[in-house]
Design a protein around this motif. Structure first.
Motif, mmCIF file in Angstrom:
data_model
loop_
_atom_site.group_PDB
_atom_site.id
_atom_site.type_symbol
_atom_site.label_atom_id
_atom_site.label_comp_id
_atom_site.label_asym_id
_atom_site.label_seq_id
_atom_site.Cartn_x
_atom_site.Cartn_y
_atom_site.Cartn_z
ATOM 1 N N LEU A 82 -44.448 -1.744 19.222
ATOM 2 C CA LEU A 82 -43.069 -2.684 19.344
ATOM 3 C C LEU A 82 -42.031 -2.058 19.989
ATOM 4 O O LEU A 82 -41.256 -2.936 20.573
ATOM 5 C CB LEU A 82 -42.768 -2.530 17.744
ATOM 6 N N THR A 83 -42.220 -0.804 20.309
ATOM 7 C CA THR A 83 -41.046 -0.096 21.112
ATOM 8 C C THR A 83 -41.688 0.829 21.945
ATOM 9 O O THR A 83 -42.460 1.680 21.555
ATOM 10 C CB THR A 83 -39.854 0.540 20.196
ATOM 11 N N ASP A 84 -41.170 0.943 23.096
ATOM 12 C CA ASP A 84 -41.353 2.072 24.062
ATOM 13 C C ASP A 84 -40.182 2.197 25.266
ATOM 14 O O ASP A 84 -40.080 1.376 25.877
ATOM 15 C CB ASP A 84 -42.815 1.727 24.914
ATOM 16 N N THR A 85 -39.483 3.316 25.043
ATOM 17 C CA THR A 85 -38.157 3.518 25.684
ATOM 18 C C THR A 85 -38.568 4.197 26.975
ATOM 19 O O THR A 85 -37.656 4.366 27.821
ATOM 20 C CB THR A 85 -37.073 4.259 25.032
ATOM 21 N N TYR A 86 -39.585 4.691 27.311
ATOM 22 C CA TYR A 86 -40.174 5.624 28.472
ATOM 23 C C TYR A 86 -39.899 4.478 29.658
ATOM 24 O O TYR A 86 -40.269 3.339 29.700
ATOM 25 C CB TYR A 86 -41.528 5.886 28.391
ATOM 26 N N GLY A 87 -39.222 5.037 30.614
ATOM 27 C CA GLY A 87 -38.714 4.002 31.594
ATOM 28 C C GLY A 87 -37.512 3.137 31.484
ATOM 29 O O GLY A 87 -37.181 2.387 32.202
ATOM 30 N N ASP A 135 -30.108 1.596 33.725
ATOM 31 C CA ASP A 135 -31.018 0.935 33.078
ATOM 32 C C ASP A 135 -30.562 -0.655 33.302
ATOM 33 O O ASP A 135 -31.291 -1.575 33.051
ATOM 34 C CB ASP A 135 -31.143 0.805 31.560
ATOM 35 N N ALA A 136 -29.293 -0.972 34.038
ATOM 36 C CA ALA A 136 -28.959 -2.407 33.985
ATOM 37 C C ALA A 136 -29.615 -3.233 34.848
ATOM 38 O O ALA A 136 -30.171 -4.250 34.502
ATOM 39 C CB ALA A 136 -27.355 -2.341 34.418
#
Length: 345
Positions: free
Chosen positions: A67-72, A161-162
């Motif tokens: 559901l979620t993966d903030t890596y990168g 991250d934009a």
């Protein structure tokens, strides 16, 4: 995601998976299974500190779903709160135990969420069901001792991250528009087979005859009466087009909306017939776009605002055609049902 980030995420996910299948994790008083992997820092955290963390959230069941993966991507920023609520059931109760470099693995059970009244079985999302486990893994990147330091770092991460966020949004928009267009084409094909499409076209032709308007039908099927072609830039896909319009129903000539807005043609959701009609003008152009129902709001009628397959027409004036978005684009008011509405079925 860079190769190093991919490897880092995979390694951490593997570690978390191993932890969930090992006997060395603990169970908190609230019933959450957890394990903290020491990162070696001598610092400590306290209530009020802000944790900067990478997070992976995964549903484990008959079909595993990430559901979620903030890596990168943009890391999570979480403020450590005081004592948890009496009926709390989540990873936040362990955050005050974490230090920079630490990892946290938690396992939540969907059955427990239901039993504690934090979820209802009938309202579970389609990717989740009774018997599933929710696996959450956290990697603490930094611990900020006050909000201002955390906010400053958050802004830096947002700026970094934009570009990725913009690309992701553009890809999502393209997919949504393609899905809408595929659905519209399928609907149009069915109408053509049944003879309903021809009836809708004739209804518009009869309206034009009654009005004594000389309009040309485009290859898409929209009827356009050009009063003034315009002498400026041609309306085309990718251009930012500012339009002043007055929308009316063919059935009774009543105005349902009059407004002005700017849209990037072919990039933002739009009703097919209006978009097609605009392409017949240049900047400064004026005229009327008459749209058969299957090219307007279709069978859904924009959520019931219009009858299914209701034909519409728009008196339009092309105020500006530009390669760049105007500094202060004007959009329809929230209560209006203008032609840039996303419901183009």
């Amino acid at each position: 995601m860079k190769r190093s980030q991919i490897l880092g995420a995979l390694a951490f996910a593997t570690l978390a998976f191993a932890a969930c299948n090992n006997a060395d994790y603990q169970t908190s008083a609230s019933g959450v299974k957890y394990k903290i992997i020491d990162g070696g820092s001598k610092d400590s955290s306290k209530v009020g500190d802000v944790l900067k963390m990478h997070v992976i959230q995964k549903i484990e069941g008959a079909k595993d779903t990430v559901l979620t993966d903030t890596y990168g991507k943009l890391p999570a920023f979480v403020k450590i709160q005081d004592a948890a609520m009496p009926n709390a059931y989540g990873p936040d109760e362990f955050f005050k135990k974490l230090k920079k470099g630490d990892s946290l693995v938690t396992v939540l059970y969907v059955d427990s969420l239901i039993k504690k009244g934090l979820a209802q079985e009938a309202q579970l999302p389609p990717f989740m069901k009774k018997g599933d486990k929710i696996l959450l893994t956290f990697k603490v990147l930094e611990v900020f001792k006050n909000d201002s330091l955390a906010q400053a770092d958050y802004q830096k991460e947002m700026e970094k991250d934009a570009p990725r966020q913009k690309k992701e949004q553009e890809e999502m928009m393209k997919k949504m528009m393609k899905d809408q267009e595929d659905a519209r084409k399928a609907d149009e094909a069915a109408l053509e087979k049944s003879g309903e499409k021809a009836k809708q076209v004739k209804a518009v032709q009869d309206f034009l005859t009654a009005k004594k308007w000389a309009a040309t039908q485009t290859s898409v099927g929209t009827f356009v009466k050009i009063d003034q072609q315009g002498t400026g830039t041609q309306v085309a896909d990718g251009k930012f087009v500012t339009v002043k319009y007055n929308g009316k129903k063919v059935s009774n000539d009543s105005t349902f909306d009059a407004n002005q807005f700017t849209v990037q043609l072919g990039v933002q959701p739009f009703i097919k017939g209006f978009e097609d009609g605009l392409r017949q003008f240049k900047q400064g152009g004026k005229g009327t776009i008459v749209i058969p129902g299957y090219l307007a709001y279709g069978k859904e009628g924009n959520g019931g605002v219009f009858k299914p397959y209701e034909p519409l027409y728009f008196d339009v004036e092309i105020l500006e055609v530009s390669d760049k978005e105007p500094a202060a684009p004007q959009m329809p008011t929230p209560q209006a049902h203008g032609p840039n509405d996303g419901h183009n079925h």
